[in-house]
Design an enzyme around this catalytic site. Structure first.
Site: not given
Ligand code: AGP
Length: 614
Positions: A2, A27, A75, A102, A487, A491, A494, A510, A609
Site C-alpha cells: 500500500c 504500490r 492493495w 501490513g 542459492e 550469490k 555472482e 561422497h 539481468k
Molecule cells: C540471479 O541472481 C541471476 N541473476 C540469475 O541466475 C537469474 O536467476 C537467471 O538468469 C534466471 O532469470 P529469470 O528468473 O529472469 O528467468
C-alpha cells in the site's frame, strides 16, 4: 504494497495528499482514500474502490478542506476492495483515523477481545483493530503518542502506520514495526510530510528521516520528535537525499542489491496480499484460470527455471509433494528443453522466471506447450513473454528488481509456489482445513520473521571482513535448506567472484569432503528442523577435518553454540518456510564480502539481468 502519505502544515492538505498518492499509485491500486482534519476539528473521510481517479473525483466534489491529513492507496489483504474496506479506517466514534500497510497477524483475537468490550467494527479489514486499540488506550487516559506505542506493542506482524486524532489536531503519528515497507518523514518549510516512499516527498523536500523498526514519529508542522518501542526518546538529524530518480530510488542504501534484499519482508507480503482469506482459507490466484476440477486432474508437476529461479523451484518441488501430495520434479530449463521430457495433458509445468524473458525457460515452456501440458508461470514482470505463453500467471509483485543478482524475487517466488501448492492441495482434497489453516497461518508470520532475520546484518558484515580473502566456500544444507545452500553459493559467486559450491550435506562425504581443510569456510544451513541432527553430524565431520564452520541457526541453539566457529542467527520459522529466513544471512554474506572486495555489486562482471541468448 500500500502507499501511504501524510501532511501537516499551512497549505491545503487535500491536493498535496492526492499528488503524493499519484506518485505512489504503483504500490497499490484497488482502492484509495484520504482523511482531512479541518481547522474546526472535523474529520472528513473520502474513500473509493477502484483507481485513484475515482477518489480524486469524489474528493473534488465534497470540498473537504484542512491543513492536516493522510492518504492511502490500497492493495487489499483482508476484506474485498470496497469503499468501506478502503483506508483510512476509524474507531467507533470516528475520532481516531488510521492508514496502514501490513498484516495484523493476530487481528482475529484482537477483534474478538475488542468486540467483547463493546467496540463496533464496520469493515472487514485487519486495519480497523488498530484504530480501536488506540481508542481503548486513549480511553484509559493515555496521550496519543503513548496510545500508539501501546497499540504497536500489541499487534503482531510487520507494519507501517499513520494515526491522526481529532483530539490532537496539529499532529500526525507514524510508526514502523518490522519491515512491511518504509516510513519516511520529510522536513519541509513550515510543514512535515510522511510517506511510504520517497517519490511522494521529493516535490516538497529532500531532507528526510527513514524510521527504523519500532520507532514512532510525532509530526507537527514545525517539528518532529521520535520515540522507540520502549517510549525512550530518539534523536534524529534529517539527511539530504539526492534528487535524481535513480539515486532517490535507492533510498538510504548504497546499492540496489542491499535495498532489494532489505525489502523482502514487504515483497513477500505483497505476493500474499489479497490472495488469501485467512478466515475462509480461500486462496485466489487472480490470473490462474484453473477450476478445482482442472487442478484435481493434474497428476504430476514439472518445475523449470534457471539460476536463482532454480533454487526457488527446488523448494517449490517440496511444496508440491508435501502440501499438494502430488509427484513433482524440477529441472534446469536448459536441460529440460533438450531431453524430450515425457509430458501430457495431466502434467502441470510450472516455470519460474523473474523476468519472464529467459530464453531457456521460454524454450522449455514451448516444449511443454507442444506436448499439451498445462502451464502456470511465476513471474515478476507484467506482460513478459512467459506470461503470454502460460495459461496461468502468479505475479510476484515485487516491483522492479534492479540489481542483477536476485534477492527479493527469489523469496517472492518461493511464496508464490507455496500458495500454488496450497491451492492444488486444497483442490485435490489433500489438505484438511486444519492443515491448510496452519499452513496459511505460518505464511502470514513470514514478513515479520524475515524482518527479524535481517537483524543479523551487522554480524554478517563483521564476518565478511574476516572471510573476504577466502578463495573457496562450501555451502551445505538438507531438505528445504539444500536449495538455500545452492542459492548461497550462487550469490557468493555472482557478487564476489569467489568460487563456491552448494551441496546437499549428505552428499559431502561422497567427494566434496576431500576439499575440507583449515582454509575452507563451510556455511552450514542448520535450522532446527527434522533433519537437524543429521546436519549436526555433517558439521562434526567438517570440524574433525579442521574446516571452518559458519552455521546459520537459531539464536542460542545449544547444539551449535560453541561447536561451530561462527553462528549467524535467524529466528525459528515453520520448517517449510524456513528458507525465507535462512536465505537472508546467505544473501547478506555474499553482499558484504563483495563490498569488502570492491566488486561492482549491482552489476557484476559478465552477468546480465535477463539472459535472452543460449
Ligand atoms: C540471479 O541472481 C541471476 N541473476 C540469475 O541466475 C537469474 O536467476 C537467471 O538468469 C534466471 O532469470 P529469470 O528468473 O529472469 O528467468
Amino acid at each position: 504494497m500500500c502507499g501511504i502519505v501524510g501532511y501537516v502544515g499551512d497549505e491545503a492538505a487535500g491536493p498535496i495528499l492526492l499528488d503524493g498518492l499519484r506518485s505512489l499509485e504503483y504500490r497499490g491500486y484497488d482502492s484509495a482514500g484520504v482523511a482531512i482534519l479541518s481547522d474546526n476539528g472535523d474529520i472528513s473521510i473520502t474513500k473509493r474502490a477502484g483507481k485513484l481517479d475515482a477518489l480524486v473525483q469524489a474528493f473534488s466534489s465534497n470540498g473537504a478542506s484542512g491543513h492536516v491529513g493522510m492518504g492511502h492507496t490500497r492493495w487489499a489483504t483482508h476484506g474485498a476492495p470496497t469503499d468501506l474496506n478502503a483506508h483510512p479506517q476509524t474507531d467507533c466514534k470516528g475520532d481516531i483515523v488510521v492508514i496502514h500497510n501490513g498484516i495484523v497477524e493476530n487481528y482475529l483475537d484482537l477483534k474478538r477481545d475488542l468486540s467483547a468490550s463493546g467496540h463496533e467494527f464496520r469493515s472487514e479489514t485487519d486495519t480497523e483493530v488498530i484504530a480501536h486499540l488506540v481508542e481503548r488506550h486513549i480511553g484509559d487516559g493515555h496521550a496519543l503518542p503513548e496510545a500508539v506505542r501501546l497499540m504497536a506493542n500489541e499487534i503482531r506482524g510487520a507494519h507501517a502506520i499513520v494515526v491522526m486524532s481529532r483530539q490532537q489536531a496539529d499532529t500526525l503519528i507514524t510508526t514502523r514495526i518490522g519491515n512491511a515497507g518504509g516510513v519516511v518523514v520529510g522536513y519541509g518549510e513550515g510543514a512535515t510530510f510522511i510517506a511510504s516512499d520517497l517519490p511522494a516527498l521529493l516535490p516538497h523536500t529532500r531532507r528526510v528521516v527513514f524510521l527504523a523498526d519500532g520507532e514512532i514519529a510525532v509530526a507537527r508542522k514545525e517539528s518532529v520528535s521520535y520515540i522507540d518501542q520502549q517510549g525512550k526518546s530518539v534523536e534524529y538529524e534529517p539527511t539530504t537525499v539526492p534528487y535524481d530518480p535513480v539515486s532517490a530510488a535507492k533510498g538510504p542504501y548504497k546499492h540496489f542489491e542491499l535495498k532489494e534484499l532489505m525489502e523482502q519482508p514487504e515483497s513477500v507480503l505483497d505476493t500474499v496480499r489479497g490472495r488469501v482469506n485467512f478466515e475462509t482459507l480461500e486462496i485466489s490466484l487472480e490470473d490462474v484460470p484453473f477450476s478445482d476440477a482442472e487442478f484435481a486432474a493434474i497428476d504430476r508437476v514439472a518445475l523449470v527455471g534457471m539460476g536463482t529461479s532454480v533454487s526457488a523451484q527446488m523448494i517449490g518441488c517440496t511444496y508440491m509433494e508435501q502440501l499438494a501430495g502430488i509427484p513433482a520434479q524440477h529441472d534446469y530449463a536448459s536441460e529440460f528443453r533438450y531431453r524430450r521430457p515425457v509430458l501430457d495433458g495431466n502434467t502441470l509445468v510450472v516455470s519460474v522466471s523473474q523476468s519472464g524473458e529467459t530464453v531457456d525457460t521460454l524454450a522449455a515452456m514451448e516444449e511443454a506447450r507442444e506436448a499439451g501440458a498445462r502451464q502456470i508461470t511465476i513471474c515478476n514482470t507484467i506482460g513478459a513473454q512467459s506470461t503470454r505463453v502460460a495459461e496461468g500467471v502468479i505475479y510476484t509483485r515485487c516491483g522492479p528488481e534492479i540489481a542483477v543478482a536476485s534477492t527479493k524475487t527469489f523469496s517472492a517466488s518461493v511464496v508464490a509456489l507455496y500458495l500454488l501448492a496450497c491451492k492444488i492441495g486444497r483442490a485435490r482434497g489433500y489438505l484438511s482445513d486444519e492443515h491448510l489453516g496452519r499452513a496459511l497461518g505460518d505464511l502470514a508470520r513470514m514478513p515479520q520473521l524475515i524482518g527479524e532475520a535481517l537483524k543479523c546484518a551487522p554480524a554478517v558484515s563483521r564476518l565478511a571482513v574476516q572471510f573476504s580473502h577466502s578463495r573457496n566456500f562450501l555451502y551445505l544444507g538438507r531438505g528445504v535448506s539444500y536449495p538455500i545452500a545452492m542459492e548461497g553459493a550462487l550469490k557468493l559467486k555472482e557478487l564476489s567472484y569467489i568460487h563456491a559450491e552448494g551441496y546437499p550435506a549428505g552428499e559431502m562425504k561422497h567427494g566434496p569432503i576431500a576439499l575440507i581443510d583449515y582454509e575452507l569456510p563451510v556455511v552450514a544451513i542448520a535450522p532446527r528442523d527434522h533433519l537437524f541432527e543429521k546436519m549436526l553430524s555433517n558439521i562434526e565431520q567438517v570440524k574433525t577435518r579442521q574446516g571452518i564452520v559458519v552455521a546459520i541457526g537459531e539464536q542460542g541453539d545449544p547444539d551449535l553454540d560453541g561447536k561451530v566457529d561462527k553462528l549467524l542467527y535467524v529466528p525459528r520459522a515453520p520448517e517449510l518456510l524456513s528458507p525465507l529466513v535462512t536465505v537472508i544471512p546467505c544473501q547478506l554474506l555474499a553482499y558484504h564480502i563483495a563490498v569488502q572486495r570492491g566488486c561492482d555489486v549491482d552489476q557484476p562482471r559478465n552477468l546480465a539481468k535477463t539472459v535472452t541468448v543460449e
